[in-house]
Design an enzyme around this catalytic site. Structure first.
Site, PDB file in Angstrom:
ATOM      1  N   TYR A   1       6.917  -1.854  -1.282  1.00 49.29           N
ATOM      2  CA  TYR A   1       6.180  -2.429  -2.404  1.00 49.29           C
ATOM      3  C   TYR A   1       6.150  -3.951  -2.295  1.00 49.29           C
ATOM      4  O   TYR A   1       5.089  -4.584  -2.387  1.00 49.29           O
ATOM      5  CB  TYR A   1       6.832  -2.009  -3.723  1.00 49.29           C
ATOM      6  CG  TYR A   1       6.325  -2.783  -4.918  1.00 49.29           C
ATOM      7  CD1 TYR A   1       5.007  -2.629  -5.355  1.00 49.29           C
ATOM      8  CD2 TYR A   1       7.151  -3.678  -5.599  1.00 49.29           C
ATOM      9  CE1 TYR A   1       4.525  -3.350  -6.448  1.00 49.29           C
ATOM     10  CE2 TYR A   1       6.681  -4.398  -6.688  1.00 49.29           C
ATOM     11  CZ  TYR A   1       5.374  -4.226  -7.101  1.00 49.29           C
ATOM     12  OH  TYR A   1       4.895  -4.946  -8.171  1.00 49.29           O
TER      13      TYR A   1
ATOM     14  N   SER B   1       4.551 -10.288  -7.230  1.00 47.95           N
ATOM     15  CA  SER B   1       5.785  -9.762  -7.815  1.00 47.95           C
ATOM     16  C   SER B   1       6.990 -10.592  -7.396  1.00 47.95           C
ATOM     17  O   SER B   1       7.024 -11.141  -6.285  1.00 47.95           O
ATOM     18  CB  SER B   1       5.991  -8.310  -7.368  1.00 47.95           C
ATOM     19  OG  SER B   1       7.282  -7.841  -7.698  1.00 47.95           O
TER      20      SER B   1
END
Length: 349
Positions: free
Chosen positions: A169, A144
């Site tokens: 995350y 990501s």
């Protein structure tokens, strides 16, 4: 016949990737997803139905053959279910694994951190173990743009240090890259991580800005605009993401002879790529593009920067362009148009 495992197959990117891969008649695909309730499961079931997987036939750890294409089978499994994950690898003998399943979302990681450790760390470990066990040809996995965290140098490059994440995350995605490198080095498992940059388009996630803003504007509800609108995002249309991902699958990384200062490569068969549009857009310009497409003005609720959010994402995709000829081509206005077209059709059903 080449056999793929695509995890996260009921998800946004996984659904589109499977549709694309099935155009190759020499492939067979197993899609895996646990269909969790992080967001509306009806959208996940709708994606599966679009791929020929009817909801009523889905059961845990049971294969369902697509009614549209017999070369696609779906299985509902949790990544944390090590026994059944490893049995799946042993019985299916995959050639390629595209691992897109994960607990997504920056803000949700502030509320339910445990789910990120279970899915993104424990679950990823099980995928790595399966790849090691069966000596798969290439593992491609989703990282990501969130890993860039507090980085301020733009555009973000895979040669940059990414040791300062600002959400759990992001930390789990950085951990995935480190775990992948370990397995590449110790067990010669070729791995490529893809740092996705703000993916949008038809069948997109309802927790993402485009879906939320479109829904709110059409309903006459206010939209939450964080950091008073002073944010920049490298919005990347789903077709460009899929194009880049497909190019990467068959580009198996080779070990370098010596180490250097580029953390995106290694003496192990390991590689990291950014995959983005490389044309960042101001949040307010993004909102204006949606307003123009809908023919309605949004009511805006201006709020401070949320914990875990970053001010800017901006991808340097020169490596992907140099190695594989990747060049994103979708203009923001065209992508927003295609999403709104899909959204109106989907909500009318």
């Amino acid at each position: 016949m080449i056999k793929y495992l695509v995890t996260g197959s009921a998800g946004f990117i996984g659904f589109h990737l499977i549709e694309r891969l099935l155009k190759d008649e020499e492939c067979e695909i197993v899609g895996l997803d646990n269909i969790n309730d992080y967001y509306d499961v009806n959208l996940k079931y709708a994606r599966l139905k679009e791929s020929g997987i009817p909801k009523e036939k889905i059961d845990y750890n049971t294969f369902v053959v697509s009614e549209k294409n017999k070369r696609y089978r779906f299985i509902r499994l949790n990544l944390e279910d090590k026994k059944n994950i490893l049995q799946l690898f042993e019985s299916e003998k995959f050639d390629f694994v595209i691992h897109l399943a994960a607990q997504a979302g920056v803000r949700y990681s502030l509320i339910n951190p445990e789910s990120y450790i279970q899915s993104n760390i424990v679950g990823f470990l099980n995928i790595l173990e399966g790849c090691k066990q069966e000596k798969i040809r290439h593992l491609v996995y989703a990282s990501s743009s969130s890993v860039y965290g507090l980085n301020t140098k733009a555009p973000f490059s895979t040669s940059d240090n990414v040791d300062h994440p600002v959400s759990l995350y992001a930390a789990t995605k950085k951990a995935n890259e480190l775990m992948a490198h370990t397995y590449s080095y110790l067990y010669n498992v070729p791995t490529t991580g893809l740092r996705f940059f703000t993916v949008y388009g038809p069948w997109g996630r309802p927790d993402m800005a485009l879906f939320k803003f479109t829904k709110a504007i059409l309903n006459g509800d206010p939209i939450d605009v964080y950091n008073n609108g002073n944010m920049i995002r490298d919005f990347t249309y789903i077709d460009d993401i899929i194009e880049g991902t497909c190019k990467v699958i068959n580009h198996i990384p080779r070990p370098k002879k010596t180490m250097d200062n580029d953390p995106s490569t290694s003496i192990a068969p390991y590689k990291i790529y950014n995959i983005g549009n490389s044309s960042p857009v101001a949040l307010m310009d993004f909102i204006r593009a949606i307003e123009k497409e809908l023919g309605k003005t949004a009511r805006k609720n201006y709020l401070p920067l949320q914990p875990g959010d970053v001010m800017m994402t901006n991808s340097d995709v020169s490596d992907l362009e140099k190695d594989l000829g990747y060049k994103p081509s979708t203009k923001l206005e065209d992508g927003v148009h295609k999403f709104v077209e899909w959204y109106l059709d989907y909500m009318a059903q």
